[in-house]
Design an enzyme around this catalytic site. Structure first.
Site, short mmCIF file in Angstrom:
data_model
loop_
_atom_site.label_atom_id
_atom_site.label_comp_id
_atom_site.label_asym_id
_atom_site.label_seq_id
_atom_site.Cartn_x
_atom_site.Cartn_y
_atom_site.Cartn_z
N ASP A 192 0.82 -1.21 0.00
CA ASP A 192 0.00 0.00 0.00
C ASP A 192 0.86 1.26 0.00
O ASP A 192 1.93 1.31 0.62
CB ASP A 192 -0.89 -0.02 1.25
CG ASP A 192 -1.80 1.18 1.34
OD1 ASP A 192 -2.67 1.34 0.48
OD2 ASP A 192 -1.62 1.99 2.28
N GLU A 226 1.05 -0.54 -5.14
CA GLU A 226 0.12 0.55 -5.40
C GLU A 226 0.98 1.81 -5.50
O GLU A 226 1.33 2.41 -4.49
CB GLU A 226 -0.91 0.68 -4.28
CG GLU A 226 -1.95 1.76 -4.60
CD GLU A 226 -2.51 2.46 -3.38
OE1 GLU A 226 -3.55 3.11 -3.51
OE2 GLU A 226 -1.90 2.36 -2.29
#
EC number: 2.4.1.18
Length: 722
Positions: free
Chosen positions: A411, A464
């Site tokens: 993330d 990401e």
């Protein structure tokens, strides 16, 4: 038997939890003239007696928990302690009679930042230690706190020191390593604990174990001793032996169903209950992988798992670690890979967790210009610190080795790569060359990726990353970050922007749908329609589409078929597979009632669900749709693609020459005899038409001919050579 006194200064440090080596004072120690001193630290005990095969000896009570005695013996035979609390006598082994449970190699690897199985050295490890009088069951505790003046263990085993600071079980410092350690006899799986740390600032802090493998369910915050054997008999040997062996992931089918476990089916309140339903549901829809929003323990459910406090513990909201293993195992038995979100970018400021762990910045960077995240009100790891890097790299390995996780989606990578991320108008700390790149974070990501790929065959890592940082999915030996895939955020933003326009205006935004092919081969991409796109006022996927309810569903169906045919892998968040009308709520989960028998519009939603199932079925059986995702030879635009007509048409090819053509008419009119030039073939068959009645469409027949095709309204058609 007389008392065995201590130097007053040493005793004072012991009583105040400020002693670095309690084992040098406590336990059994030789004295001159063949005598032995024995000392025990037992706060709140009324009496302590040494029990040996040759008799018992009551120790002298010095007050405040210290009991001592001198024995007229050169050596002490096997012994135990009889400790009286509240008038009840209990038998206990002496915790200061044991050597450190970490060896020199452990400490060397920790100091070097190369302990790739750090959880085998730090944290709470239930074990039996062999002694001359047989095995002693207990738990070894070890914690990194290099700036602490003293560390003590408190928990169920000592009644949480009855609420008094400085009265827990003293731990010893293992020199320059910064590690504190103690073996606690009688403490075992299921026991709760924390570390009472006397920081360099002179303040006591009660801290959860950073390496805890199990925790209490929130809102409680204690760490819990985990089952030493892992507690789950794995049944996925065939899966583990074969994953990633047939072909690399970027040349294999990969379609991902993203799930927030606590809200997928809110009535299913345990990993085991979810395991009875979720793997079958996802496998029936034909997805290859299940992706889980962060599973690691987090105190605030509203963070969806993205504010982690216990990086080595699956959230206890849904059960113990062995039950999470059961869920992963159930997925593997159904042929599903499991990807989980991993969050090394930041952590929350809760005073019982990682923040200011031993009295000052430890896990976080000491300079707030780099150590605090302005967007999320959290702290940022000190990526350049050896032990912190080790903590994170080993954590990535831990989930893959201990829980058989098949992929880590990392993330907020962009927030790690840039020192000025989200600091527009704020102070930020340049690197040594005056630039904005965070080279320490780059090195950490490279090390984590390289280590995972080396140790865990078949595992993939996914970034990401929302900027144009070069080489995100290139190998580290080519100076890339070393990820296997990168989320294609540009494709996601552009394509959704296009789809939200009324069809009459789409001709002016055609570039939004074609621009992705300019950079499609710069990385190994996943096309993400994730949770982030259906929350915070962004609306659900079907609600983004313009027009009336029929047109919204038609747009959605066409968009999904376009997405599945586009180069790159696919990811779809739960609820979007049946055209959920509302945004996702982490409290309520998907609107499953839309599929209930008797609901008037049930077929509208069931039709989209059928389409997703068929998209995955055809996709998995058609190498042209995935084998050359990262190769320009796998894609070409077809003559007939037209911005004015809202028509997008292209062909996908596999390495052997197999083809699939996709023609999307993103206008609400039927285009009869549309001049679309397909590659030479004996003929072309329609294998998917999103306008088919079974999906809720108007059932216009595409009727393919060599140089023309009928394009249904707001629909995508897939064709393969006859």
């Amino acid at each position: 038997m007389g008392p065995a006194p201590l130097d007053p200064e040493e005793l004072d440090r012991l009583r105040h939890g400020a002693h670095h080596d309690p084992h040098a004072l406590l336990g059994v120690h030789p004295l001159p003239d063949d005598h032995l001193a024995i000392r025990s630290w037992r706060p709140f005990a009324q009496q302590v007696t040494v029990d040996t095969p040759i008799g018992r000896a009551r120790l002298h009570d010095h007050g405040d928990g210290l009991f001592t005695g001198v024995l007229p013996l050169a050596t002490l035979p096997d012994h135990s302690l009889l400790v009286t609390y509240g008038g009840e006598e209990r038998k206990a082994d002496d915790p200061w009679a044991f050597l450190p449970t970490l060896g020199p190699l452990d400490l060397h690897l920790i100091a070097e930042g190369r302990h790739e199985q750090l959880w085998h050295a730090l944290g709470a490890r239930a074990m039996d230690i062999e002694t001359s009088h047989g095995p002693v069951a207990g738990t070894a505790f070890a914690v990194w706190a290099p700036n602490a003046r003293g560390v003590r263990l408190v928990g169920d085993h000592n009644a949480w020191s009855q609420g008094r600071e400085g009265t827990g079980l003293p731990m010893r410092s293992l020199g320059a390593s910064g590690v504190w350690e103690v073996f606690a006899p009688g403490v075992g799986p299921g026991d709760r604990y924390k570390y009472e740390i006397l920081g360099a600032d002179g303040a006591y802090r009660l801290k959860a174990d950073p390496m805890a493998r199990r925790t209490q369910p929130p809102p409680d915050t204690a760490s819990v001793v985990a089952d030493p054997d892992g507690g789950h008999p794995w049944g996925d040997d065939a899966w583990m032996a074969s994953r990633g062996r047939e072909r690399p992931h970027h040349r294999a089918p990969l379609s991902v169903y993203e799930v927030h476990l606590p809200s997928w089916r809110p009535e299913l309140t345990s990993y085991r209950a979810i395991a009875d339903v979720l793997p079958d549901y996802v496998a029936d829809l034909g997805f290859t992988h299940l992706e889980l929003l962060p599973v690691a323990e987090h105190p605030f459910g509203g963070s969806w798992g993205y504010q982690v406090t216990s990086y080595y513990a699956p959230t206890a909201r849904l059960g113990p670690p062995e039950d999470f293993k059961h869920l992963v195992d159930a997925c593997h038995r159904r042929g599903l890979g499991v990807i989980m979100d991993w969050v090394p970018a930041h952590f929350p400021k809760d005073d019982w967790a990682l923040a200011r762990f031993d009295g000052g910045p430890l896990y976080e960077h000491p300079d707030p210009r780099l150590g605090e995240h302005p967007d999320w009100g959290t702290l940022t790891f000190d990526f350049g610190r050896t032990e912190v890097r080790n903590f994170l790299v080993a954590n990535a390995v831990y989930w893959c080795e201990e829980f058989h996780i098949d992929g880590l989606r990392v993330d907020a990578v962009a927030s790690m790569l840039y020192r000025d991320y989200s600091r527009e108008g704020l102070d930020w700390l340049p690197n040594a060359a005056g630039g904005r790149e965070n080279w320490e974070a780059v090195s950490l990501l490279q090390e984590a990726n390289a280590t995972v790929y080396r140790r865990c065959p078949g595992v993939m890592t996914i970034a990401e990353e929302s900027t144009a940082w070069p080489g995100v999915s290139k190998p580290t030996e080519q100076n890339g970050l070393g990820f296997g895939f990168k989320w294609n955020m540009g494709w996601m933003h552009d394509s959704l922007e296009y789809m939200q326009h009324e069809p009459v205006h789409r001709r002016y935004h055609h570039n939004d749908m074609t621009f992705s092919m300019i950079y499609a081969y710069s990385e190994n991409y996943i096309l993400p329609i994730s949770h982030d796109e259906v929350v915070h006022g962004k609306r659900s996927l079907v609600a983004k589409m313009p027009g009336d309810w029929w047109q919204q569903r038609a747009n959605l169906r066409a968009y999904l078929a376009y997405m599945w045919a586009h180069p790159g892998k696919q990811l779809l968040f739960m609820g979007q597979e049946f055209a959920q009308g509302s945004e996702w709520s982490h409290d309520d989960g998907p609107q499953w009632w839309l599929l209930d028998e008797g609901y008037p519009a049930r077929e509208d939603h069931a039709g989209v669900l059928r389409l997703v199932r068929d998209l995955n079925r055809i996709y998995r059986g058609t190498p042209a749709l995935w084998e050359q995702d990262a190769d320009p030879d796998g894609f070409s635009w077809l003559p007939g693609t037209s911005a004015d007509d809202n028509v997008l048409a292209f062909v996908r090819r596999d390495a052997g020459g197999g083809m699939l053509a996709c023609a999307a008419n993103l206008s609400p009119v039927v285009r009869h005899g549309y001049p679309l030039t397909l590659p030479d073939a004996p003929g072309w068959d329609v294998v998917l038409n999103t306008d088919a009645a079974v999906y809720g469409g108007s059932d216009v027949d595409p009727s393919p001919r060599p140089a023309a095709l009928t394009l249904p309204p707001l629909a995508a058609v897939w064709l393969t050579p006859t």
